[in-house]
Design a protein around this motif. Structure first.
Motif, PDB file in Angstrom:
ATOM      1  N   GLN A 738     -20.936 106.195  31.633  1.00 46.46           N
ATOM      2  CA  GLN A 738     -21.727 106.924  30.826  1.00 46.46           C
ATOM      3  C   GLN A 738     -22.726 107.864  31.210  1.00 46.46           C
ATOM      4  N   GLU A 739     -23.437 107.240  32.280  1.00 48.91           N
ATOM      5  CA  GLU A 739     -24.337 107.934  33.127  1.00 48.91           C
ATOM      6  C   GLU A 739     -23.796 109.231  33.803  1.00 48.91           C
ATOM      7  N   LEU A 740     -22.592 108.816  34.412  1.00 48.20           N
ATOM      8  CA  LEU A 740     -21.941 109.898  35.020  1.00 48.20           C
ATOM      9  C   LEU A 740     -21.449 111.065  34.268  1.00 48.20           C
ATOM     10  N   ALA A 741     -20.944 110.694  32.888  1.00 47.33           N
ATOM     11  CA  ALA A 741     -20.643 111.599  31.924  1.00 47.33           C
ATOM     12  C   ALA A 741     -21.874 112.300  31.337  1.00 47.33           C
ATOM     13  N   ASP A 742     -23.094 111.862  31.387  1.00 46.99           N
ATOM     14  CA  ASP A 742     -24.307 112.749  30.951  1.00 46.99           C
ATOM     15  C   ASP A 742     -24.713 113.369  31.930  1.00 46.99           C
ATOM     16  N   ILE A 743     -24.468 113.334  33.393  1.00 47.84           N
ATOM     17  CA  ILE A 743     -24.979 114.227  34.473  1.00 47.84           C
ATOM     18  C   ILE A 743     -24.134 115.266  34.266  1.00 47.84           C
ATOM     19  N   SER A 744     -23.026 115.001  34.111  1.00 47.24           N
ATOM     20  CA  SER A 744     -22.089 116.208  33.769  1.00 47.24           C
ATOM     21  C   SER A 744     -22.145 116.946  32.876  1.00 47.24           C
ATOM     22  N   THR A 745     -22.637 116.456  31.639  1.00 50.63           N
ATOM     23  CA  THR A 745     -23.087 117.462  30.658  1.00 50.63           C
ATOM     24  C   THR A 745     -24.207 118.279  30.975  1.00 50.63           C
ATOM     25  N   TYR A 746     -25.077 117.632  31.735  1.00 50.35           N
ATOM     26  CA  TYR A 746     -26.353 118.428  32.071  1.00 50.35           C
ATOM     27  C   TYR A 746     -25.940 119.636  32.807  1.00 50.35           C
ATOM     28  N   ILE A 747     -25.178 119.172  34.035  1.00 49.70           N
ATOM     29  CA  ILE A 747     -25.178 120.420  35.146  1.00 49.70           C
ATOM     30  C   ILE A 747     -23.898 121.209  34.787  1.00 49.70           C
ATOM     31  N   ARG A 748     -23.110 120.926  33.841  1.00 52.09           N
ATOM     32  CA  ARG A 748     -21.939 121.837  33.445  1.00 52.09           C
ATOM     33  C   ARG A 748     -22.552 122.889  32.248  1.00 52.09           C
ATOM     34  N   ASN A 749     -23.849 122.458  31.752  1.00 51.77           N
ATOM     35  CA  ASN A 749     -24.397 123.325  30.871  1.00 51.77           C
ATOM     36  C   ASN A 749     -25.721 123.647  31.074  1.00 51.77           C
ATOM     37  N   ASN A 750     -26.015 123.910  32.063  1.00 48.86           N
ATOM     38  CA  ASN A 750     -27.397 124.257  32.713  1.00 48.86           C
ATOM     39  C   ASN A 750     -27.238 125.543  33.925  1.00 48.86           C
ATOM     40  N   TRP A 751     -28.513 126.304  34.247  1.00 45.93           N
ATOM     41  CA  TRP A 751     -28.545 127.234  35.150  1.00 45.93           C
ATOM     42  C   TRP A 751     -27.373 128.134  34.996  1.00 45.93           C
ATOM     43  N   GLY A 752     -26.819 128.616  33.656  1.00 46.68           N
ATOM     44  CA  GLY A 752     -25.731 129.443  33.742  1.00 46.68           C
ATOM     45  C   GLY A 752     -24.503 128.819  33.607  1.00 46.68           C
ATOM     46  N   ASN A 753     -24.477 127.682  33.545  1.00 46.10           N
ATOM     47  CA  ASN A 753     -22.967 126.939  33.613  1.00 46.10           C
ATOM     48  C   ASN A 753     -22.874 126.738  31.939  1.00 46.10           C
ATOM     49  N   THR A 754     -21.552 126.908  31.737  1.00 47.58           N
ATOM     50  CA  THR A 754     -21.138 126.576  30.167  1.00 47.58           C
ATOM     51  C   THR A 754     -19.815 126.034  30.156  1.00 47.58           C
ATOM     52  N   SER A 755     -19.684 124.868  30.745  1.00 49.18           N
ATOM     53  CA  SER A 755     -18.374 124.259  30.680  1.00 49.18           C
ATOM     54  C   SER A 755     -18.455 122.778  29.815  1.00 49.18           C
TER      55      SER A 755
END
Length: 784
Positions: A738-755
């Motif tokens: 779940q923690e890895l899923a949370d990191i993926s949510t953050y980095i895939r939706n920040n700094w211009g990322n929208t995945s």
């Protein structure tokens, strides 16, 4: 292609030599990489042995530049596996000993709480340690130690602590200050340092945190928060620039110097954090490399992690087999002592434990930039033929000499990055034996000049501390400031102001101003003395410190700023950094003058916007009719970048919760920011960008595999090749799905990322499928 593993603790390198091995055998060690032919570059019969040497023989193995002499200060059994030291007010040495680092070639048992913090003393004045007091003996991999009022600060593998020192050097209270100081990552990728800097904050490397000791009654500075208090003081924490890997030092003006594993010396032209004032426009201070990364060892170096790769070792000629470039730069020190000849003041010294040497670089300043060059072209100030000589930290000492912290540890590559090649190298020469009981401290001094006296500052009155604020040796200046500030000695305020007014040494005047800042005793009259100073560095300090004055002084201060706006580049830069904080009528006019006169110079535009917080519209109106297109573009972006580049508002409530958890993990337990930056833009020689990255936004299974098992080798991001020197470690053992899923949510939706985020189920499935994998992936594997 050169591959080197990372080091956050300066003492772990990329060693290597080995014969070609079968794939099954290669998989035994995490540092092995698919496709590498780990054949020995040097025949076994040509490699000299690496026996444990007595101190006398170890000294005989040293090649030292003329004029210098190396002396042993302490050795086993008085010290073992030292990695950091700190001198207290009486010149006694607090040493952090990482006794359990790589206790065997598999690293089993390294987190047993048996590391020590010891106090070393020279009781008879002969210049050698003769007394050891074991203060703590239950620390898990201690990483740093620093002195503070009432005791010491130290960090283990996870937390930052305060340990009270009672009469007789007994342990009093021991309490956690910051439970996440070194959370996440492995032993090579964690914060360290705790340097007490000119601005009265403690700074760290491999970290974006700074800490300050304040009286209980003091207000918490803007942007900081209180995290701990005891009967002596309270501790506050704030965010600063992320920097460095292992070890930290500063110059007389509070600018920080550090290193990366293959970058021996880096210096920051600006004071830490000055470009972080405006929350709507963040710009990091890029450190300047000081000179080249070439090294000149005294012996051949087959014992580096990837010596089998081309260009790691010199291939031919009289120096064949020697390390060509830094791979394990450790705690460098900007020398500010008074025992070496005057020309050595401000020279940057860097230990290279993989090459068994210490290197020296002259530092010089140009407009907006620090630069450096090798002090001894094609040679080093000190190099040893003893493979076990592992200098990992350097300190300017109270006696004016340079202290060398020698871990004297055969194995210095952590298991997370150890190759089978290097393992065989270690074992073939017995370097994996006797690694818990050895360690040395040395003193490098100028032979023809006596050493300075041993301090007894704890037994002296504060009036004597004031005299030390102008000492030729910066250790005395820094320690006196710390004692006065942390003890809040208001009775010496007048004497300190007299230093600002009349001392001939500009370094003393700068130090005195910052001591007054620490006491909260700055006033308009003493600031005006600093502003009228003939030396640029004193004026720079005074300009910065105008922001500590009450607003009633701002009108007069703004008139000074208007004058400084055209005086020199450095004066104008300081004006740009603080003009927006000064509410006088001329402050923004001064900033306008700075941009017109120096707008094309380094850092000016960034400094102006950093200091403008909240006054952007007001200033924009003043610029009507000017021709500053680049600056206007930057100014118009203030407050928009974070909003535009974060996709959090478009997520569902559940996804936003995951995003926020991931954000905390990114800058906390997972410590992703240490290599990829708080802004996701990447950090030179450490990690590629995550911002708008095709790796972050690409196939979810590829990203999940990287987060689980790590990534090594070169990588192409958005078509650009990144030959990153560090291996990204996987989080299989340290983070839940779940923690890895949370990191993926953050980095895939920040700094211009929208995945879309990668679900927990994807991580669960891949974790099971790769349960036997213990080495990171390569780009080639993941792009099949």
């Amino acid at each position: 292609m050169k591959y080197v593993t990372g080091l956050a603790i300066g003492l772990f390198f990329f060693n290597g030599i080995t014969t070609t091995l079968a794939a099954a055998e290669i998989s035994k060690n995490k540092g092995d990489r698919e496709g590498h032919d780990m054949s020995d570059p040097i025949a076994a019969e040509n490699i000299p042995p690496a026996p444990i040497l007595s101190v006398e023989k170890a000294l005989a193995s040293m090649q030292i530049q003329p004029g210098f002499v190396l002396e042993n200060v302490a050795s086993e059994p008085l010290v073992a596996s030292p990695i950091d030291i700190a001198f207290d007010a009486d010149g006694r040495i607090w040493v952090a000993e990482m006794l359990t680092f790589m206790p065997n070639m598999d690293g089993n048992g390294e987190e047993v709480p048996e590391g020590t913090i010891a106090l070393l003393e020279d009781t008879d004045g002969d210049g050698k340690i003769d007394k050891r007091t074991e203060f703590l003996n239950d620390v898990v991999l201690p990483r740093t130690v620093a002195v503070v009022k009432g005791g010491i600060l130290y960090a283990d593998q996870q937390q930052l602590y305060f340990a009270e020192v009672l009469a007789g050097d007994a342990l009093g209270i021991r309490e956690v200050i910051d439970s996440t100081y070194a959370a996440g990552g492995n032993v090579e990728h964690k914060p360290n340092g705790m340097l007490y800097n000119l601005d009265n904050w403690y700074y760290n490397t491999k970290s974006n945190r700074k800490y300050r000791v304040l009286p209980h009654s003091s207000a918490v500075p803007n942007g900081a928060k209180e995290i701990y208090r005891n009967k002596y003081w309270k501790m506050v924490i704030a965010t600063t620039d992320n920097r460095g890997q292992w070890g930290l030092s500063s110059d007389d003006y509070g600018r920080l110097y550090h290193n990366g594993n293959s970058s021996p010396a880096e210096g920051e032209y600006l004071r830490p954090g000055v470009l972080m004032k405006n929350p709507g426009f963040q710009s990091s201070v890029k450190a300047n490399a000081l000179g080249s990364n070439r090294v000149y060892p005294a012996r051949i170096n087959p014992g580096v992690n990837r010596a089998y790769l081309p260009n790691t070792l010199i291939s031919e000629g009289e120096n064949a087999g020697k390390l060509a470039q830094f791979t394990a730069a450790s705690g460098n020190q900007l020398y500010r002592g008074d025992q070496f000849p005057e020309d050595f003041y401000g020279v940057s010294f860097t230990p290279e434990p993989a090459g068994n040497l210490i290197s020296a670089r002259v530092v010089f300043e140009s407009e907006g930039k620090l630069q450096g060059s090798e002090l001894y072209p094609q040679s080093e100030i000190l190099a040893s033929t003893d493979e076990r000589f592992r200098p990992v930290n350097l300190n300017t000492a109270p006696d004016g000499s340079l202290y060398v912290v020698d871990m004297y540890h055969g194995v210095i590559q952590h298991k997370e990055f150890l190759t089978t090649y290097l393992r065989n190298q270690y074992e073939s020469r017995g370097l994996d034996k006797n690694n818990r009981s050895m360690g040395r401290l040395y003193r490098l001094r100028w032979e023809s000049k006596p050493l300075g006296p041993q301090p007894t500052m704890s037994k002296q009155p504060p009036s004597q501390w004031v005299e030390y604020l102008s000492h030729e040796n910066a250790w005395w200046r820094d320690t006196a400031r710390r004692l006065i500030v942390q003890n809040q000695v208001m009775s010496v305020t007048t004497a300190i102001k007299q230093l600002v007014e009349s001392n001939e040494d500009h370094r003393a005047r700068v130090n005195a101003l910052w001591t007054l800042e620490g006491l909260g005793q700055l006033d308009l009259d003493i600031i005006k003395v600093g502003l009228e100073d003939v030396h640029t560095k004193v004026r720079a300090a005074a300009i910065e410190l105008t922001t500590r004055l009450d607003q009633s002084a701002h009108q007069e201060i703004s008139q000074y700023l208007r004058r400084f706006a055209s005086l020199s580049y450095e004066d104008a830069l300081q004006v740009a950094l603080i003009a927006g904080e000064i509410k006088g009528d001329d402050a923004l006019l001064a900033l306008k003058d700075v941009l017109i006169n120096y707008g094309d110079k380094p850092w000016i535009k960034e400094a102006a916007i950093s200091g403008l917080t909240g006054r952007e519209k007001e200033f924009k109106a003043l610029l009507v009719g000017t021709n500053l297109p680049e600056f206007m573009k930057m100014l118009n972006s203030v407050g928009k970048e974070d909003v535009n580049n974060s996709n959090a508002l478009n997520l569902t409530a559940d996804e936003q919760t995951s995003y926020n958890r991931g954000k905390a993990l990114y800058s906390g337990k997972a410590a992703c920011f240490g290599c990829h930056g708080a802004d996701g833009a990447g950090i030179d020689n450490m990690g590629p960008p995550l911002k708008s990255s095709d790796w972050v936004n690409g196939p979810e299974q590829r990203l999940a595999k990287v987060l689980l098992n790590g990534l090594m080798g070169p990588i192409k991001v958005n078509g650009k090749q990144y030959n990153v020197s560090m291996i990204m470690p996987g989080f299989t053992a340290s983070l839940k799905d779940q923690e890895l899923a949370d990191i993926s949510t953050y980095i895939r939706n920040n700094w211009g990322n929208t995945s879309p985020r990668v679900s927990r189920g994807v991580f669960e499935k891949l974790r099971k499928a790769a349960s036997s994998r213990d080495i990171p992936y390569t780009e080639k594997e993941l792009n099949r």
